[in-house]
Design an enzyme around this catalytic site. Structure first.
Site, short mmCIF file in Angstrom:
data_model
loop_
_atom_site.label_atom_id
_atom_site.label_comp_id
_atom_site.label_asym_id
_atom_site.label_seq_id
_atom_site.Cartn_x
_atom_site.Cartn_y
_atom_site.Cartn_z
N ASP A 163 0.81 -1.21 0.00
CA ASP A 163 0.00 0.00 0.00
C ASP A 163 0.85 1.27 0.00
OD1 ASP A 163 -2.86 1.21 0.67
OD2 ASP A 163 -1.38 2.20 1.94
N ALA A 198 -4.66 2.48 -0.90
CA ALA A 198 -4.33 1.80 -2.15
C ALA A 198 -4.84 0.36 -2.12
CB ALA A 198 -2.83 1.84 -2.39
N ASP A 199 -4.61 -0.34 -1.02
CA ASP A 199 -5.08 -1.71 -0.89
C ASP A 199 -6.60 -1.80 -1.03
OD1 ASP A 199 -2.77 -3.20 -0.57
OD2 ASP A 199 -2.75 -3.05 1.60
N TYR A 200 -7.30 -0.94 -0.32
CA TYR A 200 -8.77 -1.02 -0.34
C TYR A 200 -9.32 -0.66 -1.71
CZ TYR A 200 -13.65 -0.65 0.97
OH TYR A 200 -15.01 -0.82 1.03
#
Length: 392
Positions: A140, A168-170
């Site tokens: 992320d 970023a991950d989500y």
């Protein structure tokens, strides 16, 4: 109750957040998600985050409900055989390894589609399957840094820093959900499976579509946080946020709420361009006034004049907010062994269907025997696989 993804089987090789946030969203609305983990260790998020909480810690629990779990050693022929048997009748396979890992495991799109032409083969990575950064691990913080998100500051005088929530991950995880659902719709019409790929990098660029288009077309910076009448301001007892926009003369209304003379009548503050030029001065005048009263006082006054505003809350305060309860955004369920899991619900509200907890986050290898039995393996064969270490 019929759920949108009833009958859809997802083989889930994902770990940490990008992939698990995707597969949990699918599971919440009916998909049978089968989580594949390493024997003995499992998903990386089971360990090393909050050491004192064990393998079923809040990070893992927040991302893995509505999944059944099997632990398989993919380095063994027997373990790979189990995975291939799971994939033969699956609808979707999801991974978020570095590019090349699924290929080394013999589970790339060509290999899987050869035994199951209808498969939706979905992958999330840091930068994409090819290109100058494809070899880099996807994480992320790197997604924030490489994409320009980290350097776009609300205040240029503040140092560059990591955003505290893994955006970023989500974001990439939810883009992966979109891609999978689109592929399932395409398959419904054509019978064709396909490959779906997202990356942290692309998702962070897409998040900046307005700012990027402004830069590409006019070579100018667009930063909503730098709008002169919007921002976070301290009051006598806490902080509030004001959005001085979407009105013909927001400065006039802010001044009325704060019991200040109408500063929009001054030449230096008479239009948006001049406000931008004199941003520091107008913000200082607003800030000085706000320090003279409490947040409660100013929020009531600003609301009365229809100025967008709100308190700056901590996460703990937001979780305790009556709106959170009204929206049913906190769910509780028995996680097994007497542990009560408290976590965030799906943010999607639909009029005809609702997500439900069908499976608590699986303990490592919790459903291995159940899943093998469902594949037609007899007790003797299952015992042999467990004894050999191919399955936990």
């Amino acid at each position: 109750m019929s759920r949108p993804l009833d009958g859809v089987t997802v083989i889930d090789f994902t770990q940490v957040m990008l992939g698990p946030s995707c597969t949990q969203a699918l599971g919440d609305f009916g998909a049978d998600v089968i989580k594949i983990e390493r024997p003995g260790s499992g998903d990386l998020s089971r360990r090393g985050v909050l050491a004192h909480t064990g393998e079923d810690n809040p990070v893992f629990l927040s991302l893995n409900r509505n999944k059944r779990g099997i632990a398989v050693d993919l380095s063994t022929d027997a373990g790979r055989s189990v995975i291939l048997d799971l994939l033969r009748d699956a609808d979707v396979v999801v991974s978020n390894f570095r590019p090349g890992v699924m290929e080394r495991l013999g589970l790339d799109y060509d290999a899987v589609s050869a035994i199951n032409p209808r498969i939706i083969w979905a992958a999330g990575s840091g930068f994409g399957p090819s290109g100058p950064y494809a070899h880099k691990g996807g994480q992320d913080i790197l997604g924030q840094a490489y994409s320009g998100v980290m350097k776009r500051l609300a205040d240029p005088e503040h140092p560059v820093s990591i955003y505290a929530t893994p955006i970023a991950d989500y974001t990439a995880g939810q883009h992966l959900v979109q891609g999978i659902l689109l592929a399932l719709l395409h398959r419904e019409k054509t019978g064709e499976g396909q490959k779906v790929e997202v990356s942290l990098y692309n998702s962070m660029l897409a998040m900046q579509m307005q700012e990027a288009t402004t830069r590409l077309m006019y070579d100018q910076e667009l930063n909503w946080a730098l709008m002169p009448l919007s921002g976070c301001f301290p009051t006598a007892d806490s902080e509030i946020v004001i959005v001085g926009a979407f009105k013909p003369n927001p400065l006039r209304d802010i001044c009325a709420a704060l019991e200040l003379p109408d500063l929009s009548l001054e030449e230096r503050f008479s239009n948006l361009e001049l406000l931008k030029e004199n941003r520091r001065e107008i913000r200082q005048l607003i800030a000085d006034r706000l320090k003279e009263g409490t947040s409660e006082r100013w929020l009531a006054a600003l609301e009365k004049h229809d100025v967008l505003c709100g308190p700056v809350r901590s996460l703990a305060e937001a979780l305790a907010d009556p709106q959170t309860a009204h929206n049913n955004m906190i769910i509780e369920f028995d996680g097994g062994s007497g542990q009560i899991v408290k976590t965030i619900a799906s943010p999607i509200a639909m009029s005809q269907v609702a997500p439900e907890i069908r499976h608590t986050p699986p303990r490592l290898g919790e459903h291995s025997r159940e899943l093998l039995n469902g594949l037609g393996y007899d007790t003797t064969r299952i015992d042999e696989l467990v004894a050999s270490g191919a399955v936990q």
